[in-house]
Enzyme design. Structure first.
Site, PDB file in Angstrom:
ATOM      1  CG  PHE A  55      42.703  51.853  47.622  1.00  9.24           C
ATOM      2  CD1 PHE A  55      41.995  50.859  48.285  1.00  9.24           C
ATOM      3  CD2 PHE A  55      42.422  53.179  47.924  1.00  9.24           C
ATOM      4  CE1 PHE A  55      41.024  51.177  49.232  1.00  9.24           C
ATOM      5  CE2 PHE A  55      41.466  53.511  48.869  1.00  9.24           C
ATOM      6  CZ  PHE A  55      40.760  52.505  49.527  1.00  9.24           C
ATOM      7  CG  ASP A  56      47.524  46.655  43.938  1.00 11.06           C
ATOM      8  OD1 ASP A  56      48.306  47.134  43.105  1.00 11.06           O
ATOM      9  OD2 ASP A  56      47.007  45.525  43.834  1.00 11.06           O
ATOM     10  CG  LEU A  57      44.265  49.614  39.164  1.00 17.08           C
ATOM     11  CD1 LEU A  57      43.093  50.467  39.631  1.00 17.08           C
ATOM     12  CD2 LEU A  57      44.936  50.257  37.945  1.00 17.08           C
ATOM     13  CG  ASP A  58      46.021  45.168  37.957  1.00 22.53           C
ATOM     14  OD1 ASP A  58      45.011  45.393  37.275  1.00 22.53           O
ATOM     15  OD2 ASP A  58      47.171  45.473  37.592  1.00 22.53           O
TER      16      ASP A  58
END
Length: 217
Positions: free
Chosen positions: A8-11
């Site tokens: 997953f990307d975070l932001d």
């Protein structure tokens, strides 16, 4: 299990950080340059090669000042962060199925730590890749491939989930399933669709379906 590894990307993907990023970019530009930034330009760069590159776009001669002003404003705002609705429950479901999970972000690991301090459930990830971990950043595939290397996983086993065009490009370049989420609030659907993701989802239920149920091939 169709995708036993989910990165997953975070932001804008796990955490609702878009508003504080925009606020801190505006603060840095006003403080250092005395002018508001072009919001569309700022939005279009979020999720890409990282903060230094974004500040270089604002003013290549004052990058260090801009970065310092941004971080001074942004870091305290992490105390207000929240995960997107349903995301933490989905992570628990995926983890319970035996899937290995990870974060792949352009943030510095120190800043990722601020998010984890606020949302401790994120500490359960099997791998976390930050800005320091690769020389090249999204949209290059290197951060995604580094996460796979650490997990000893093959691209065909994995998906990368993100909210930006840079995430989709990185996923496709790495050879993993590219899943775009439309809940990030930064990049509109039409911009994401131009990158031709394998799926564009707007709910965690749709995301779960895109990842494939356990035991499917």
């Amino acid at each position: 299990m169709r995708r036993p590894v989910v990165l997953f990307d975070l932001d804008g993907t796990l955490i609702d950080s878009g508003p504080i990023i925009l606020a801190s970019m505006k603060h840095a530009s006003l403080t250092v340059l005395g002018r508001e930034p072009d919001e569309e330009l700022v939005r279009s760069a979020i999720g890409g090669p990282g903060l230094i590159a974004q500040m270089r776009d604002l003013d290549p001669d004052r990058v260090d000042e801009l970065v310092d002003a941004y971080r001074a404003h942004n870091e305290p705002l992490h105390a207000e962060l929240e995960a997107f609705p349903g995301v933490l429950d989905l992570l628990d479901v995926l983890r319970g199925e035996g899937r290995r999970l990870g974060i792949v972000t352009a943030k510095r690991l120190r800043t990722v730590g601020l998010a984890i301090d606020r949302i401790p459930e994120l500490a359960k990830m099997n791998v976390v890749i930050g800005a320091e971990d690769t020389e090249r950043h999204k949209p290059e595939p290197d951060p995604v491939l580094e996460a796979l290397r650490r997990l000893r996983a093959e691209p065909a086993e994995a998906a990368y989930v993100g909210d930006s065009p840079f995430d989709i490009r990185a996923a496709k370049a790495a050879g993993v399933l590219a899943v775009a989420v439309g809940w990030g609030g930064i990049h509109p659907d039409e911009r994401l669709l131009r990158e031709e993701p394998d799926a564009l989802v707007h709910t965690t239920e749709e995301l779960y379906a895109a990842l494939g149920e356990p035991g499917t091939t």
